[in-house]
Design an enzyme around this catalytic site. Structure first.
Site, mmCIF file in Angstrom:
data_model
loop_
_atom_site.group_PDB
_atom_site.id
_atom_site.type_symbol
_atom_site.label_atom_id
_atom_site.label_comp_id
_atom_site.label_asym_id
_atom_site.label_seq_id
_atom_site.Cartn_x
_atom_site.Cartn_y
_atom_site.Cartn_z
ATOM 1 N N GLU A 1 -11.910 6.189 4.434
ATOM 2 C CA GLU A 1 -11.318 7.165 5.354
ATOM 3 C C GLU A 1 -12.281 7.460 6.501
ATOM 4 O OE1 GLU A 1 -8.282 8.045 5.517
ATOM 5 O OE2 GLU A 1 -7.547 7.500 3.537
ATOM 6 N N TYR B 1 0.845 -1.203 0.000
ATOM 7 C CA TYR B 1 0.000 0.000 0.000
ATOM 8 C C TYR B 1 0.881 1.254 0.000
ATOM 9 C CZ TYR B 1 -3.289 3.574 1.450
ATOM 10 O OH TYR B 1 -4.025 4.737 1.508
ATOM 11 N N TRP C 1 -5.173 2.594 10.154
ATOM 12 C CA TRP C 1 -5.426 2.378 8.735
ATOM 13 C C TRP C 1 -5.246 0.904 8.391
ATOM 14 C CZ3 TRP C 1 -8.114 3.700 4.916
ATOM 15 C CH2 TRP C 1 -7.816 3.246 3.623
#
Length: 197
Positions: free
Chosen positions: A53, A31, A61
């Site tokens: 988000e 990522y 995350w």
């Protein structure tokens, strides 16, 4: 760690400090290296990032990243048209889905955001989001994590513009995380290999 704030991995590549975690977590490393900070366009793609988000708010995350495929399955691939048509029964189904974060307020916000996005003309969400990208020439590359803001005037304006369109769970901090993830800003550190790639 070098004096420039980056972390040198076992593979010899310099990464942002959060890349240190990427050393042992391959999905996080991929990522960081191939997605974060790369430009994302398209209404559905941006709706997905806005949604993720919002779900990330208050969480790591990595928690979201590891469940991304579950989110995609649960939310019909983040098709604005399909999610905008979700019913109360769909909301209840989502609350029972172990493949996502089962937060009633965040699920409700995602469904409301899909309806708000569906009210926009094709390409309008993309144009709205990208109209808040700052001029890259005015933003020097950050040298350390301390140089990376959590909120900017542009993210505050983006959050306000999205809220004006009916979006929820899009405060200035979430909007800035969206800007980072979607390449509106490039917050890879100056010496990070992903910035140069």
């Amino acid at each position: 760690m070098s004096g420039s704030g980056v972390v040198i991995g076992a593979d010899g590549l310099a990464r942002c400090p959060w890349g240190l975690e990427a050393e042992t977590l391959a999905d996080y490393r991929v990522y960081h290296d191939t997605e974060w900070g790369h430009p994302v366009h398209g209404d559905d793609a941006l709706f997905e990032r806005i949604s993720l988000e919002a779900f990330q708010s208050g969480l790591s995350w990595l928690t979201i990243l590891r469940r991304r495929e579950g989110f995609r399955a649960a939310f019909a691939g983040f098709s604005i048209e399909k999610v905008a048509a979700f019913t109360e029964e769909d909301a209840e189904r989502l609350l029972a889905d172990p493949g996502i974060i089962r937060n009633r307020a965040k699920i409700a916000a995602t469904l409301a955001n899909a309806r708000a996005a569906a009210e926009l003309a094709p390409g309008e969400l993309d144009a709205l989001v990208w109209s808040h990208a700052p001029d890259a020439a005015t933003r020097p590359a950050p040298r350390s994590a301390a140089d990376v803001p959590a909120v900017t005037p542009e993210s505050t304006a983006l959050a306000k513009a999205l809220k004006k369109q009916g979006f929820r769970f899009v405060g200035p901090t979430t909007a800035y995380a969206l800007m980072q993830a979607c390449g509106l800003v490039n917050d890879h550190l100056a010496d990070c290999h992903a910035r140069k790639g």
